[in-house]
Motif scaffolding. Sequence first.
Motif: not given
Length: 234
Positions: A79-105
């Motif tokens: 469960l701890a692994l799931l929560l950590i991976v979810a937060v890390v992925c969310a932070l990575g997705i947010y960074t990519v979406a804001t720094e590289l527009p057009g990657q996520f819609a």
Amino acid sequence: MSKQQTLPRKPAGLASDTLNTVGLVIALGTFFATVPLATHDDDAGAAWWLIALAIGSSLLLTGVVVRMFRRSGNLFRLLALLLIVAVVCALGIYTVATELPGQFAGIETRIDALYFTLTTMTTTGYGDIHAVGQLARIIVSFIFLFDLVFLGLVGVELSRIAQRKQDDSEAPDPVSADPHNSAVSHTEDELAAPEDAPTEMSAAHPEAAVEVDPAARPPAGQPAPQPETDGTVA
């Protein structure tokens, strides 16, 4: 006891694991909301207390994770692994979406990134947010692969728990397996042995167990008849 027996997990251990999980959720939420990521986050550069809060939540998160992976049960570790991976992925997705527009819609805030991560992990995406660029699709593919591995690990752990419970139910009674109780049982058998001794003696010496016919006994006051001999002296 000659051998140390493995005792089942007590309710205190379960309560400790639950508290660790709650602490992990709080630390992850604080870290997710405060850590500065995007260059256009104006508040991140101005508010020093926000950076201090992010550092504090990072230290708390590290301590809770280390404690959970050293002392918690396997399911709580997963469960701890799931929560950590979810937060890390969310932070990575947010960074990519804001720094590289057009990657996520459709991603504009951190909540959007977390929402997209959770819907992707649970395979319940609604299509309102989706990956467009190649880097975004690589991140989403990683989340898919993690889901497969995580489900496999959960299945293995549940099977192990079921097997452990079955082994515990089929284990011999510790009272009957105790050598002291076994010695007491042997002593009781030895004490009861004299009652069966005549029967065993009769089986070993049949001639000693032959009873004399009461009619063949001489009357009272008369000598017993002597056995007949053929006159041969030994």
